[in-house]
Scaffold this active site. Structure first.
Site, mmCIF file in Angstrom:
data_model
loop_
_atom_site.group_PDB
_atom_site.id
_atom_site.type_symbol
_atom_site.label_atom_id
_atom_site.label_comp_id
_atom_site.label_asym_id
_atom_site.label_seq_id
_atom_site.Cartn_x
_atom_site.Cartn_y
_atom_site.Cartn_z
ATOM 1 N N ASN A 108 7.368 3.347 14.900
ATOM 2 C CA ASN A 108 6.447 3.545 13.762
ATOM 3 C C ASN A 108 5.513 4.713 14.038
ATOM 4 O O ASN A 108 5.186 5.003 15.195
ATOM 5 C CB ASN A 108 5.602 2.276 13.566
ATOM 6 C CG ASN A 108 4.610 2.399 12.414
ATOM 7 O OD1 ASN A 108 4.947 2.937 11.346
ATOM 8 N ND2 ASN A 108 3.396 1.915 12.618
ATOM 9 N N HIS A 110 1.632 5.680 13.074
ATOM 10 C CA HIS A 110 0.431 5.048 12.535
ATOM 11 C C HIS A 110 -0.690 6.082 12.508
ATOM 12 O O HIS A 110 -0.885 6.813 13.483
ATOM 13 C CB HIS A 110 0.042 3.856 13.414
ATOM 14 C CG HIS A 110 -1.214 3.177 12.963
ATOM 15 N ND1 HIS A 110 -1.227 2.320 11.884
ATOM 16 C CD2 HIS A 110 -2.483 3.241 13.414
ATOM 17 C CE1 HIS A 110 -2.474 1.891 11.703
ATOM 18 N NE2 HIS A 110 -3.253 2.428 12.620
ATOM 19 N N SER A 137 -0.429 8.208 15.983
ATOM 20 C CA SER A 137 0.268 7.656 17.145
ATOM 21 C C SER A 137 1.677 7.244 16.750
ATOM 22 O O SER A 137 1.874 6.661 15.676
ATOM 23 C CB SER A 137 -0.454 6.406 17.664
ATOM 24 O OG SER A 137 -1.826 6.639 17.878
ATOM 25 N N ASP A 146 0.793 -2.979 14.813
ATOM 26 C CA ASP A 146 0.261 -1.719 15.341
ATOM 27 C C ASP A 146 -0.123 -1.837 16.815
ATOM 28 O O ASP A 146 -0.909 -1.028 17.329
ATOM 29 C CB ASP A 146 -0.957 -1.241 14.532
ATOM 30 C CG ASP A 146 -0.600 -0.948 13.082
ATOM 31 O OD1 ASP A 146 0.536 -0.525 12.833
ATOM 32 O OD2 ASP A 146 -1.457 -1.159 12.202
HETATM 33 N N1 NHR Z 1 5.696 -4.834 11.502
HETATM 34 C C1 NHR Z 1 5.478 -5.310 12.731
HETATM 35 N N2 NHR Z 1 5.975 -6.504 13.033
HETATM 36 N N3 NHR Z 1 4.743 -4.657 13.658
HETATM 37 C C2 NHR Z 1 4.204 -3.460 13.355
HETATM 38 O O1 NHR Z 1 3.494 -2.826 14.272
HETATM 39 C C3 NHR Z 1 4.402 -2.894 12.064
HETATM 40 C C4 NHR Z 1 5.176 -3.630 11.151
HETATM 41 C C5 NHR Z 1 5.395 -3.138 9.851
HETATM 42 C C6 NHR Z 1 4.836 -1.947 9.455
HETATM 43 C C7 NHR Z 1 3.359 0.007 9.882
HETATM 44 C C8 NHR Z 1 1.847 -0.301 9.814
HETATM 45 C C9 NHR Z 1 0.966 0.892 10.059
HETATM 46 O O2 NHR Z 1 1.376 1.869 10.697
HETATM 47 C C10 NHR Z 1 4.048 -1.217 10.357
HETATM 48 C C11 NHR Z 1 3.843 -1.680 11.657
HETATM 49 C C12 NHR Z 1 1.687 -2.330 6.635
HETATM 50 C C13 NHR Z 1 0.597 -3.161 6.868
HETATM 51 C C14 NHR Z 1 0.172 -4.196 5.859
HETATM 52 O O3 NHR Z 1 -0.867 -4.808 5.993
HETATM 53 C C15 NHR Z 1 -0.077 -3.008 8.060
HETATM 54 C C16 NHR Z 1 0.326 -2.067 9.000
HETATM 55 C C17 NHR Z 1 1.434 -1.262 8.761
HETATM 56 C C18 NHR Z 1 2.097 -1.389 7.573
HETATM 57 N N4 NHR Z 1 1.009 -4.461 4.818
HETATM 58 C C19 NHR Z 1 0.782 -5.449 3.773
HETATM 59 C C20 NHR Z 1 1.789 -6.633 3.924
HETATM 60 O O4 NHR Z 1 1.409 -7.757 3.579
HETATM 61 C C21 NHR Z 1 1.008 -4.873 2.402
HETATM 62 C C22 NHR Z 1 0.102 -3.676 2.144
HETATM 63 C C23 NHR Z 1 0.539 -2.878 0.924
HETATM 64 O O5 NHR Z 1 1.644 -3.114 0.383
HETATM 65 O O6 NHR Z 1 -0.223 -1.984 0.541
HETATM 66 O O7 NHR Z 1 2.944 -6.423 4.366
HETATM 67 O O8 NHR Z 1 -0.213 0.850 9.660
HETATM 68 C C1 GAR Z 2 1.475 8.478 6.751
HETATM 69 O O1 GAR Z 2 0.238 9.093 6.909
HETATM 70 C C2 GAR Z 2 1.631 7.358 7.743
HETATM 71 O O2 GAR Z 2 0.988 7.587 8.959
HETATM 72 C C3 GAR Z 2 0.969 6.239 7.007
HETATM 73 O O3 GAR Z 2 1.260 6.407 5.660
HETATM 74 C C4 GAR Z 2 1.543 7.772 5.384
HETATM 75 C C5 GAR Z 2 2.895 7.853 4.755
HETATM 76 O O4 GAR Z 2 3.090 9.101 4.185
HETATM 77 N N1 GAR Z 2 1.460 4.984 7.466
HETATM 78 C C6 GAR Z 2 0.790 3.866 7.279
HETATM 79 O O5 GAR Z 2 -0.320 3.833 6.806
HETATM 80 C C7 GAR Z 2 1.544 2.627 7.696
HETATM 81 N N2 GAR Z 2 0.776 1.509 7.334
HETATM 82 P P1 GAR Z 2 4.550 9.557 3.757
HETATM 83 O O6 GAR Z 2 5.178 8.450 2.925
HETATM 84 O O7 GAR Z 2 4.309 10.787 2.922
HETATM 85 O O8 GAR Z 2 5.349 9.847 4.990
#
Ligand code: NHR
Ligand code: GAR
Length: 229
Positions: A108, A110, A137, A146
């Protein structure tokens, strides 16, 4: 055999575009086997189509629960035999079953300097905390959101008059450098996750990952020359 990527998106897909561009420029010896979106409207799907890449869209409304949705993703993705699953703005939390199925192959990006600012709205949090440095990261995904082992980070300064948008733009520019670079190490078979942690060429890496601006010799790549026609 070229390294096969599956890229998971939910939105704009600018990181996907950076990966496509890097492959097309000859800098990243990999291929994108498939792009999967959990949003039918994700603009990144058009980027994939334009590049001739197969796309899959799964709508959560068609599945009874997260477990069923994630099993459907696994069934679709496995048909493409991906070597690495690349989360690129994928906004849906993945179940332990999914994470374990792709253990050591799931990465991922982040938008913060992990372990600072996990979760959402990272740019706002960095500004509100008074951080002077922020960034992005790349990490292996684990069950801790994360919280998986960090591979590499890239920093940007936080400026006095920054808002969420100006800071986010500065971070995203660095994402487009960082992600293709890490995937290059993956594609070359140099980057692995095992019980000891993240290994590069069979050696442990620094605890908070590599700094893109201070890479050891051997991890930097000369910029690609002019493309051959
Ligand atoms: N899944 C796991 N198990 N572990 C991680 O580290 C993950 C993952 C899935 C996605 C990306 C992450 C980020 O880089 C990622 C890392 C979505 C949410 C979230 O709260 C949080 C972190 C990340 C991605 N999602 C909500 C949910 O209920 C929905 C939010 C929305 O749709 O706007 O899935 O930050
Ligand atoms: C990126 O900035 C990425 O780091 C972030 O969303 C953007 C996606 O942009 N990811 C998250 O926030 C995961 N929760 P993109 O769709 O244009 O690549």
């Amino acid at each position: 055999m070229t390294h096969r990527l599956a890229v998971l998106i939910s939105g704009n897909g600018t990181n996907l575009q950076a990966i496509i561009d890097s492959i097309e420029a000859g800098q990243l010896p990999a291929s994108i086997a498939v792009v999967l979106s959990n949003k039918t409207t994700a603009a990144g799907l058009q980027r994939a189509i334009r590049a001739g890449i197969a796309t899959i869209t799964l709508n959560k409304e068609n599945y009874p629960d997260r477990a069923a949705f994630d099993q459907a993703m696994i069934a679709e993705l496995d048909q493409f035999q991906p070597d690495t699953i690349v989360l690129a703005g994928f906004m849906r939390i993945l179940s332990p079953a999914f994470v374990h199925h792709y253990s050591g192959r799931l990465i991922n990006i982040h938008p913060s300097l992990l372990p600072r600012h996990k979760g959402l709205h990272t740019h706002l949090h960095a500004i509100e905390a008074g951080d002077t440095e922020h960034g992005c990261s790349v990490h292996f995904v684990s069950d801790e959101l994360d919280g998986g082992p960090i591979i590499a980070r890239a920093q940007v300064p936080v400026l006095a008059n920054d808002n969420e948008e100006t800071l986010s733009n500065r971070v995203q520019a660095r994402e487009y450098e960082l992600y293709p670079r890490v995937l290059e190490w993956r594609a070359a078979g140099r980057l692995t996750l095992d019980p000891r942690g993240v290994q590069l060429d069979g050696q442990p890496i620094p605890a908070d990952g590599f700094d893109l601006d201070q890479l050891p010799a051997g991890l930097t790549t000369a910029p690609a020359g002019p493309r051959r026609s």
